[in-house]
Design an enzyme around this catalytic site. Structure first.
Site, mmCIF file in Angstrom:
data_model
loop_
_atom_site.group_PDB
_atom_site.id
_atom_site.type_symbol
_atom_site.label_atom_id
_atom_site.label_comp_id
_atom_site.label_asym_id
_atom_site.label_seq_id
_atom_site.Cartn_x
_atom_site.Cartn_y
_atom_site.Cartn_z
ATOM 1 N N LYS A 18 16.456 67.034 -6.482
ATOM 2 C CA LYS A 18 17.835 67.468 -6.707
ATOM 3 C C LYS A 18 18.061 67.574 -7.981
ATOM 4 C CE LYS A 18 18.769 62.761 -6.410
ATOM 5 N NZ LYS A 18 18.041 62.271 -5.642
ATOM 6 N N GLY A 54 18.714 64.256 2.412
ATOM 7 C CA GLY A 54 17.478 63.902 3.358
ATOM 8 C C GLY A 54 17.012 65.158 4.382
ATOM 9 N N LYS A 90 23.742 66.665 -6.327
ATOM 10 C CA LYS A 90 23.629 67.096 -4.974
ATOM 11 C C LYS A 90 25.151 67.927 -4.522
ATOM 12 C CE LYS A 90 21.529 63.075 -2.968
ATOM 13 N NZ LYS A 90 21.671 61.905 -2.643
#
Lengths: 419, 419
Positions: free
Chosen positions: B106, B135, B206
């Site tokens: 990320k 994930g 993220k």
């Protein structure tokens, strides 16, 4: 490099019109994101005389879907005519003609999906059907792509919006089944003839479609045990609530050691379970995989724009990567009789002595162990006896249930499974 | 027709070993489902001397990732070395060499994603990075495929498992921050140095990756306002609870009329909201689109098998359809100062008369309207004053908060936003 993809749409109802509108108003955006220029070339409608508001009058209009199949310029046929027989004929012909197919039709996919997959593989094309199950929730695609290297253990879905809406109203507002159904019909969440939804058929069809891709195996509708929600009364919901449960119509598929269990029925769900919080017409699918663990998808299961948007995504996906490979795994289908779970039972009984003894005697005879038993006074002479029992075999439970239900003092009864 | 795809893996830690194991044990299954035969040709490791348990010893081993880039037989480079600089170098070189790239990184995607997309487009290859965010939850792929024809309105995510675990322990067990962190570290949900997680950096990275694909625009990490959870005390959690809220670290991105708002901070969430029920180390992303409405994704955000399984899915996906197109949309980035929301304030004050008057005078001066105010007696001489206020501007709220915090009688204070 940009490519032009030509589409033929069969069926111009609510969804079809949504698809046309989304394609026309997002053409540039889609081109920017994918390099694919979507062109609706031809539209097949039932009644050529009927007036329609279309985003453009540039489409070739026809009332014969064979014209879409025979048009060599069309790359993708979008089947939105619904039903089974004509849809099957169209999809078969389109695949044989080397065209990709996109459909939102769960009934035809549940019944003839395997045949379509084989035809697609032979003809080196692809059939996409994300909108057939749970509207805009990307669950089919997740099985096809994201979870492809995992082994799926189970699917537990609330995949019929009508019944979820009805059960939510019954639970929240204390409505009885008929009034909740009327409310659902008024708001457009239930059809005039709701039998396929409330009878569990719709959820069973969707479960067949989901199971086929999740477990990579052929599934026949006949393999799925299903029940609807018409037997649920407010008293079931309030007792379930008192015991810490919500009632939902669940579609469950689970594999273990080469055996596949598939069933649709109302179930009691502990309130702490994430599926207990799925309300109104919302759909949810809880997937458990060996590697990925638990995954929940949640969203609108129906409606013009969610469904049309999903059909357009399927069109773009098939345009990007249009080949299908498959070879099935084999499972033994587990009979509902072999299910082992907890149960909820309701017996509406005449007020008289010795009833609980007679009921519990039958349960004991069948080695069924009681978890809780509630009998409350009511104003009427008919009292509900509510029993939950520990895990036992379905067959055994059904035998005991029938035996108790046949007592003269039992006026009506209900059996539900606990998740 | 079956095709063989050769893979080079750089980095053989926890995830890399999981990827190798999943590919080796599912090769036949993947071939059956996709017609693609995955072949791990080469593996780049840091230390050639270190002993490893690999599923086979057929891999070419190297400690120089340039060997993967230079090997003409390799179709896909899997970057699992982590960090930013070396990872960036490897990804750039692989894309320039015409190889597809799959990464779970990320940090490098947040910082250099746009550059990679351009390189991929020019070189007619694709970079897949589903495992970089949340994930195994297929949220990147849903933006890329399923929601492609829709306009995304907002993303609200719980995308840092460490902070969600800590906040859940604080809320459930009344632990203070330090003890909850220790528990998280003991169970492997927090690193020895947890600063990137608890400081909000990880969630901000993220959010940058998610926003870029959801809104089809370039996003710089500098555009994202972020705060961590280190200022949250048990008293905040218990008062929030009393007022009907849970506290979560939220990552929020929302577009309106060409303006894009992106922020990461702890927020009060009404308990009836679906995100309030996301517990422990679980991740969830709530997406709202114009057509699709609200969609929730929920699952494990980390761990060897969920992440490795997602990397393998990315490998298969890129093997099936390996081209990238993109052209960005433009948004004006909204400053956090322009945010309009409800707030929660805590002031720990010395016990003395006139305090509430002084606090409310400042709020009134700033036109801030109080929703609730709680001041309870405690055993100590320092009392918490808990205030929630109606929607107001961030800038205005911060000014008032600073003014109140600077009073001599205020020992400490906290400000949080309400979802």
């Amino acid at each position: 490099m940009n490519r032009k993809i030509s589409i033929g749409i069969a069926g111009l109802g609510n969804i079809g019109q949504g698809v046309a509108r989304i394609i026309e108003s997002n053409r540039d955006k889609i081109l920017k994101k994918t390099g694919i220029e979507l062109d609706i070339r031809s539209v097949c409608i039932k009644d050529m005389q009927k007036k329609r508001t279309l985003p453009t009058d540039a489409y070739l209009m026809t009332d014969d879907y064979n014209r879409l199949v025979d048009d060599p310029q069309i790359d993708i046929v979008v089947e939105l005519i619904g039903g089974v027989d004509a849809a099957r004929d169209l999809i078969q012909k389109a695949l044989k003609a080397g065209k990709h197919v996109v459909t939102a039709n769960k009934a035809v996919m549940a019944k003839h999906g395997e045949e379509f997959f084989r035809l697609a593989e032979i003809n080196k094309v692809k059939i996409n059907y994300e909108a057939a199950v749970a509207g805009s929730i990307p669950v089919i695609r997740s099985f096809d792509v994201s979870f492809i290297s995992d082994r799926i253990i189970s699917i537990i879905g609330i995949i019929n919006g009508t019944t979820n809406f009805i059960l939510t109203r019954m639970s929240r507002e204390g409505l009885d089944y008929k009034d909740a159904l009327k409310q659902a019909q008024k708001l457009g969440f239930a059809e005039a003839d709701p039998s396929l939804d409330v009878g569990g058929d719709d959820a069973a069809q969707k479960l067949a479609v989901l199971s086929r891709i999740a477990f990579n195996t052929d599934v026949s509708l006949d393999d799925i045990y299903y029940e609807g929600i018409t037997g649920i009364r407010p008293v079931d919901i309030s007792y379930a609530c008192e015991m810490g449960y919500e009632i939902k119509l669940l579609a469950i598929a689970r594999q273990e050691k080469g055996r596949l269990e598939m069933r649709v029925h109302p179930a009691l769900i502990p309130k702490s379970h994430i599926l207990a919080s799925i309300r109104d017409e919302i759909n949810a699918v809880l997937v458990t995989g060996e590697n990925i663990g638990e995954q929940l998808f949640y969203g609108k299961g129906a409606g013009q724009l969610p469904t049309a948007s999903t059909v357009v995504a399927d069109i773009i996906d098939v345009a990007r990567r249009g080949e299908m490979f498959y070879e099935y795994d084999r499972y033994e289908i587990q009979s509902i009789d072999d299910l082992k779970t907890e149960y909820y039972l309701r017996f509406d009984v005449d007020e008289m002595p010795g009833i609980l003894m007679q009921i519990t005697t039958v349960l004991t005879k069948h080695n069924i162990s009681v978890m809780s038993l509630i009998q409350k006074q009511t104003d009427s002479h008919v009292l509900p006896v509510i029993i939950t029992v520990h895990k036992t075999d379905e067959k055994n439970m059904q035998d005991a249930f029938k035996e108790i239900s046949s007592f003269d003092f039992v006026r009506s009864s209900n059996l539900m499974r606990v998740l």
